[in-house]
Design an enzyme around this catalytic site. Sequence first.
Site, PDB file in Angstrom:
ATOM      1  N   TYR A 114      25.591  33.791  34.502  1.00  0.00           N
ATOM      2  CA  TYR A 114      25.386  33.509  35.929  1.00  0.00           C
ATOM      3  C   TYR A 114      24.166  32.638  36.198  1.00  0.00           C
ATOM      4  CZ  TYR A 114      29.260  36.438  37.380  1.00  0.00           C
ATOM      5  OH  TYR A 114      30.519  36.939  37.583  1.00  0.00           O
ATOM      6  N   GLU A 122      32.140  43.723  37.480  1.00  0.00           N
ATOM      7  CA  GLU A 122      32.594  43.437  36.112  1.00  0.00           C
ATOM      8  C   GLU A 122      32.079  44.486  35.133  1.00  0.00           C
ATOM      9  OE1 GLU A 122      31.192  39.405  35.842  1.00  0.00           O
ATOM     10  OE2 GLU A 122      32.530  38.856  37.495  1.00  0.00           O
ATOM     11  N   TYR A 125      47.480  42.056  34.244  1.00  0.00           N
ATOM     12  CA  TYR A 125      47.699  40.991  33.274  1.00  0.00           C
ATOM     13  C   TYR A 125      46.726  41.141  32.111  1.00  0.00           C
ATOM     14  CZ  TYR A 125      43.766  39.134  35.988  1.00  0.00           C
ATOM     15  OH  TYR A 125      42.559  38.983  36.640  1.00  0.00           O
ATOM     16  N   ARG A 161      44.487  32.030  28.507  1.00  0.00           N
ATOM     17  CA  ARG A 161      45.340  32.074  29.689  1.00  0.00           C
ATOM     18  C   ARG A 161      45.681  33.524  30.011  1.00  0.00           C
ATOM     19  NH1 ARG A 161      43.713  27.734  29.093  1.00  0.00           N
ATOM     20  NH2 ARG A 161      44.795  25.717  29.179  1.00  0.00           N
ATOM     21  N   THR A 220      57.292  38.580  36.897  1.00  0.00           N
ATOM     22  CA  THR A 220      56.812  39.407  35.785  1.00  0.00           C
ATOM     23  C   THR A 220      56.070  40.668  36.213  1.00  0.00           C
ATOM     24  OG1 THR A 220      54.983  37.814  35.527  1.00  0.00           O
ATOM     25  CG2 THR A 220      56.849  37.606  34.026  1.00  0.00           C
TER      26      THR A 220
END
Length: 393
Positions: A98, A140, A188, A203, A276
């Site tokens: 950051y 996070e 995902y 990805r 999906t």
Amino acid sequence: MLSEQSAATVRATLPAVGAAIEQITERFYARLFDAHPELLRDLFNRGNQASGAQKSALAGSIAAFAGYLVEHPDQRPDAMLSRIAHKHASLGVVPEQYPVVHEHLFAAIAEILGEAVTPEVAAAWTEVYWLMANALIAIEKRLYEESGSQEFREWEVVGREEETADVVSFRVRPVDGSPVRGFHAGQYVSVGVKLADGARQIRQYSLSGAPGEDVRQFSVKRVHGGTTPEGEVSGQLHAHVRVGDVLELSEPYGDLVLDGVAGRPLLLASAGIGVTPMIAMLASLAADGHDAPVTVVHGDRSPADHALRVDHQAYADKLADSDVTFFYERDAEPGGRTGLVDLSGIDIAPGTCAYLCGPLPFMRAVRGQLIEKGVAPADIHYEVFGPDLWLAA
């Protein structure tokens, strides 16, 4: 949150910064990658950089965050921050990165806006940046703790299924034999792939198998060139990855998940490869015995282009109360509809909670129709594949 003095300065300068934000982000990325070429090679999506999509997404998120702070100085837009934090966690972003972003972003602001960036203006926008950055770092950190790891692990391909001419599903299992952790339907994983030029590109692909299985399944659509760059990772996976090969995967992330939906009517609307996450959601709902109405809507070019079509219908059929409508631009079969997705003839139960995934024009159109039908905006959730350009519109 944002101090009173900084709020006034940001409010006064937001029009100027907003007008130049695309130039600022373009200059920022040029500076960042000149100083740290490894970030473009091994972390950032080179396709999104080439198309300009990432620049537009960053510009939109900065402007939206600053605008929200000005209007609500004692609050922060947690929904937007959560989406960004999940994407960062899937990439393995760490707090030490950051300050690097701050250095090059604020140098870009100074270059583009020149003398307009007084010490007072710089201090106010620095406060905005660190409010956003520190909030993301905290989210996070929590996500890494919940996932059990922020490291990519090696997974062996144990199954490969050609779903359509352009979509392949991969089933993978940990190389080290460790148990497969559960995930929330709709999430995902990031997949890291070594390319011929030595780059390691990453990805994100939605998990398209049922939660609770002893393998993970994700489905990849090949990205063809044209108005956007050819998909170098999707092309690599399609052309070269077979059973027995090893891939690097992150833990599951993503905030488009079924949360607090027991007993509520649902709408699962998708288009194209946006199907999906809906497959995993339907599998989860069927396993949980969801008995409230579930409306399933999907749009595609044709039945042959509809990836996971059999699973889509089969999982919906397992539900106690489901209604399925598939829209095809051509070759619609009996029971399907011809044309783009249109909710005008579809009943939406009061109190429906909606989940959308697909191209932005599709999601915007469906969202508008849902609001017209009385669905509360807070009950409409979406997932964007790639940079979130909703904020940049």
